[in-house]
Design a protein around this motif. Structure first.
Motif, PDB file in Angstrom:
ATOM      1  N   TYR A   1      -1.677   4.956 -12.995  1.00 50.71           N
ATOM      2  CA  TYR A   1      -1.889   3.635 -12.271  1.00 50.71           C
ATOM      3  C   TYR A   1      -0.538   2.884 -12.536  1.00 50.71           C
ATOM      4  CZ  TYR A   1      -2.936   2.064 -16.925  1.00 50.71           C
ATOM      5  OH  TYR A   1      -2.924   1.930 -18.314  1.00 50.71           O
TER       6      TYR A   1
ATOM      7  N   ARG B   1       0.743  -1.280  -0.003  1.00 47.10           N
ATOM      8  CA  ARG B   1      -0.061  -0.179   0.008  1.00 47.10           C
ATOM      9  C   ARG B   1       1.032   1.275  -0.022  1.00 47.10           C
ATOM     10  NH1 ARG B   1      -5.473  -0.663   1.602  1.00 47.10           N
ATOM     11  NH2 ARG B   1      -5.500   1.447   2.602  1.00 47.10           N
TER      12      ARG B   1
ATOM     13  N   ALA C   1      -1.882   7.891  -3.357  1.00 48.70           N
ATOM     14  CA  ALA C   1      -2.637   6.678  -3.830  1.00 48.70           C
ATOM     15  C   ALA C   1      -3.920   6.755  -3.267  1.00 48.70           C
ATOM     16  CB  ALA C   1      -1.695   5.526  -3.046  1.00 48.70           C
TER      17      ALA C   1
ATOM     18  N   TRP D   1      -6.665   4.384  -2.242  1.00 46.67           N
ATOM     19  CA  TRP D   1      -7.110   3.167  -1.728  1.00 46.67           C
ATOM     20  C   TRP D   1      -8.296   2.873  -1.326  1.00 46.67           C
ATOM     21  CZ3 TRP D   1      -3.905  -0.306  -3.097  1.00 46.67           C
ATOM     22  CH2 TRP D   1      -2.412  -0.005  -3.168  1.00 46.67           C
TER      23      TRP D   1
ATOM     24  N   ALA E   1       5.752   3.799  -4.520  1.00 44.06           N
ATOM     25  CA  ALA E   1       5.422   2.868  -5.116  1.00 44.06           C
ATOM     26  C   ALA E   1       6.535   2.535  -6.213  1.00 44.06           C
ATOM     27  CB  ALA E   1       4.126   3.259  -6.149  1.00 44.06           C
TER      28      ALA E   1
ATOM     29  N   SER F   1      -2.718  -0.646  -8.549  1.00 44.62           N
ATOM     30  CA  SER F   1      -2.633   0.769  -7.699  1.00 44.62           C
ATOM     31  C   SER F   1      -2.968   1.807  -8.465  1.00 44.62           C
ATOM     32  CB  SER F   1      -1.007   1.004  -7.047  1.00 44.62           C
ATOM     33  OG  SER F   1      -0.725  -0.187  -6.622  1.00 44.62           O
TER      34      SER F   1
END
Ligand SMILES: Nc1ncnc2c1ncn2[C@@H]1O[C@H](COP(=O)(O)OP(=O)(O)OP(=O)(O)O)[C@@H](O)[C@H]1O
Ligand SMILES: [Mg+2]
Lengths: 341, 389
Positions: B288, B225, B386, B388, B232, B377
């Motif tokens: 993404y 995450r 992000a 989530w 990331a 993601s």
């Protein structure tokens, strides 16, 4: 004018000839079989300095040793009589003691003062200005230095003298300590009730050594300063994290790290001390018991024209330098080994 | 043993360079915290402020309950391992390890016992009389470790201690340091730019970029995450593949599809259900990402065609247990902000997939690749944070 031109022409021709000779030898070496080439190439480059050392150093040295075995006119072989003379005559023996004092005190003080100044100047905002100021005395010729300090140590009727001006200002200072401000500092061998015998170095010799330290400390500060800057920052930081105070860091990390530089400076100062001549000649001329071996050599040989004793004194300097060189090599090797080299 | 707390720590160097911005970190007692980030991000600066070797411009630093902003390094009770080891060259291994104890005036017999104990743990018994110059790189590294563990300090600070070792030794020492730290239970801050070290050694990892803290979390959470595009891309090797695309939702609002250049990937409804915030991006561009292991040779993976993409293979790296397949797609690549990463310019992005070694894909094939779209993601393309929820 014509003289200068012909001198220049000769110099250029000589240099060109030397270059041509070297070039030719290098070329020849290049054609040699491979296994000889490396060794031969080293010799080509060593050759000119080998010649220079032989003509300029080796031959005169041997001749000086030979002269020291002859009488003062250079006629009769007298064996070691001159050496016996040097050590049995109070005057010349004193010069040996004086020279040893120069070496011992001068070297220890020069190293200590240089290290202290380098340490405290390090990181100061006015560091480069401070270092230039400290370095300046070393840039003056030693004769000039001697003359300057002549004014410091002077006394009536020639001049008041800086030192007298200072001591005069101190109330209650006894005459033997320079009270009253009319002391002739370089003439007096005693000081404050101490009265050295004729065979021992007098206080005036120490005043001259102070001049020597003043002249030497600058360059030693600069060298030490560069060495201290060469200590990796991370070593100093590691010591701090390990719990060392600034002082402990300096003594246990910095000093050992620059050990070989200390040995080098000590050696250079020792040799300079053994050769001490200019300062003595420009101040007392070696009188009042302040002569050093080098000054005595000059006086005996060139003023009094005694070649035997003169040569003996020269050989003495040479002999005294040898243990210094050996100690230097040893200390240097140990310093290298300490660094794991 | 102690906690280390950084509160709004800033560092401005004398030349005006602002190296650390409002850094907050709470390092627990006995925790192994790794500071990671690209070169020049301020890792060493942060560590050196904890050590007291660099002045703190503002903010508050505590070791245990004590505010240490003004405390000298020697009084902070910390041990540090330097990148170049900083061993005292004139001292034997024995004296190097014992230097701090000697300065602390520890009794001789106890000093000796502790030095020998440290040497035994680090397998340096045979080298105690040697000088650092007579040691191998790995042994020097151990001496540097020995100098730290012999102290039993409140904290270990290590600045890239393994970067001067060869790859094999690095892997070995990595494990040894981690297990040693667990055994001794000393709070540790470990700086590295190697994210494998960060992932394998740390209880938690703090990711730094340009002097700003990006995320602090356990290695697995960082990986699963990441909070923004930078983390990331930075965590994971090979990096997560990042693209800029447009999300279009079905009329039903259950499923949708994402553009990848001229291609499209269909998004399963559970992805949208798990992240309702995505609904707001309908018809909008976003960033993404897909990790290499979340792709597979389509011939070995039964995915519907609308979850497969095509591209020409430009490189195949067979690693035995897996193969890495690089293939091109006509989507715009995303610059993650990692100065050390290679970013291709132009309209073709190179995608890296980690495939089953049974894959028969060859160089210059036109590969058909299945994308595990449920593992995507998503990031906001302007804030780069992000999405989530
Ligand atoms: N003394 C200094 N004066 C000014 N700027 C500095 C100083 N020391 C470091 N910096 C700058 O601060 C930033 C952070 O430096 P730092 O050494 O903390 O980076 P780092 O993350 O440890 O990098 P690396 O992985 O390369 O060791 C860099 O941009 C560096 O140029
Ligand atoms: Mg660094």
């Amino acid at each position: 004018m014509g003289d200068i031109v012909s001198a220049l022409v000769i110099t250029v021709i000589a240099l060109a000839a030397l270059a041509a000779l070297l070039g030719a030898m290098y070329w020849v070496v290049g054609r040699l079989p491979k296994k000889w080439r490396e060794g031969a190439r080293a010799w080509v480059f060593l050759f000119p300095s080998a010649v220079a050392v032989t003509i300029g150093l080796l031959v005169p040295a041997i001749r000086t040793i030979y002269l020291s075995l002859l009488d003062d006119n250079g006629n009769k072989f007298v064996g070691f009589e001159n050496y016996v003379d040097v050590f049995t005559t109070t005057g010349t023996r004193l010069t040996v003691f004086n020279s040893l004092s120069w070496v011992l005190i001068g070297t220890i003080a020069t190293v200590a003062v240089g290290l202290a100044m380098a340490r405290f100047a390090d990181g100061m905002r006015i560091e480069s200005a401070a270092k230039s100021a400290i370095f300046l005395p070393g840039a003056i010729s030693l004769v000039g230095t001697g003359l300057i300090w002549g004014f410091v140590y002077a006394g009536p009727p020639f001049d008041v003298g800086l030192l007298n001006a200072v001591t005069e200002g101190i109330p209650g200072l006894p005459d033997s300590w320079g009270g009253g401000g009319d002391r002739l500092w370089l003439l007096e061998r005693g000081f404050g009730g101490v009265d050295p015998p004729d065979s021992a170095p007098g206080v005036n010799t120490f005043l001259l050594i102070v001049v020597f330290i003043w002249a030497q400390a600058g360059i030693s500060t600069v060298i030490f300063s560069a060495a201290i800057k060469g200590v990796p920052d991370s070593l100093i930081e590691a010591a701090k994290v390990d719990g060392a105070t600034d002082q402990q860091t300096f003594y246990r990390v910095t000093l050992p790290y620059i050990r070989s530089t200390i040995v080098t400076v000590a050696t250079l100062t020792t040799v300079a001390g053994l050769k001490a001549f200019d300062i003595v000649a420009a101040t007392t001329g070696g009188r009042f018991g302040t002569s050093t071996i080098a000054n005595e050599f000059y006086v005996t040989r060139f003023v009094q024209g005694r070649s035997g004793v003169g040569a003996t004194l020269a050989v003495l300097i040479f002999i005294l330098v040898i243990p210094v060189m050996i100690l230097n090599r040893r200390a240097q090797a140990r310093a290298e080994e300490m660094m794991g080299g | 043993m102690a906690t280390i707390t950084l509160e709004k720590i800033n560092k401005v160097y004398p030349n005006g360079f602002h190296a650390i911005h409002d850094l907050d970190l709470d390092i627990a007692d006995t925790e192994f915290l790794v500071l990671v980030g690209p070169s020049g991000c301020g890792k060493s600066t942060a560590l050196r402020m904890v050590a007291g070797l660099e002045e703190i411009t503002n903010g508050e630093m505590r070791i245990g309950d004590r505010i240490v902003n003004e405390v000298e390094p020697k009084d902070r009770d910390i041990a540090m391992v330097f990148q170049n080891y900083a061993l005292y060259p004139h001292m034997s291994v024995y004296d190097n390890i014992g230097f701090a104890l000697k300065l602390a005036k520890t009794p001789k017999d106890e000093t000796d016992r502790r030095i020998r104990e440290a040497a035994r743990i680090l397998e340096l018994d045979e080298q105690l009389d040697r000088k650092p110059a007579q040691l191998s790189g790995g042994q020097r590294q151990r001496v540097a470790m020995g100098r730290a563990i012999v102290r039993q300090p409140a904290a270990f600070l290590m600045d890239e201690p393994l970067s001067n070792l060869d790859a094999k030794l690095r892997v070995q020492m990595r494990a040894e340091i981690a297990s040693l730290q667990r055994e001794l239970g000393v709070t540790t801050v470990y700086v590295t730019h190697d994210q494998v070290e960060a992932m394998t050694m740390g209880d938690r990892v703090a990711v730094l970029k340009d002097g700003f803290l990006q995320q602090v979390d356990t290695p697995q959470n960082l990986y699963d995450r990441p909070q923004n595009v930078f983390v990331a891309a930075f965590i994971g090797s090979p990096s997560m593949n990042l693209f800029e695309g447009t999300l279009t939702l079905d009329s039903s609002g259950q499923g949708g599809s994402l553009t990848l250049g001229s291609q499209a990937i269909s998004i399963p409804s559970e992805v949208l259900a798990a992240r309702p915030a995505l609904a707001a991006y309908d018809g909008q561009p976003l960033i993404y990402g897909i990790r290499p292991e979340d792709m597979e040779d389509a011939s070995l993976d039964s995915r519907p065609d609308d979850q497969c993409i095509h591209g020409e293979v430009s490189l195949v790296e067979a690693l035995g247990a897996e193969i890495l397949v690089h293939f091109g797609v006509d989507a715009a690549p995303v610059d993650s902000g990692d100065p050390d990463a290679v970013v291709e310019l132009g309209d073709t992005a190179v995608v890296v997939g980690r495939f089953n070694p049974r894959s028969r894909i060859r160089l210059r094939d036109s590969a058909k690749v299945a994308v595990h779209a449920e593992r995507l993601s998503f990031f906001d393309s302007s804030t780069r944070l992000a999405i989530w929820d």
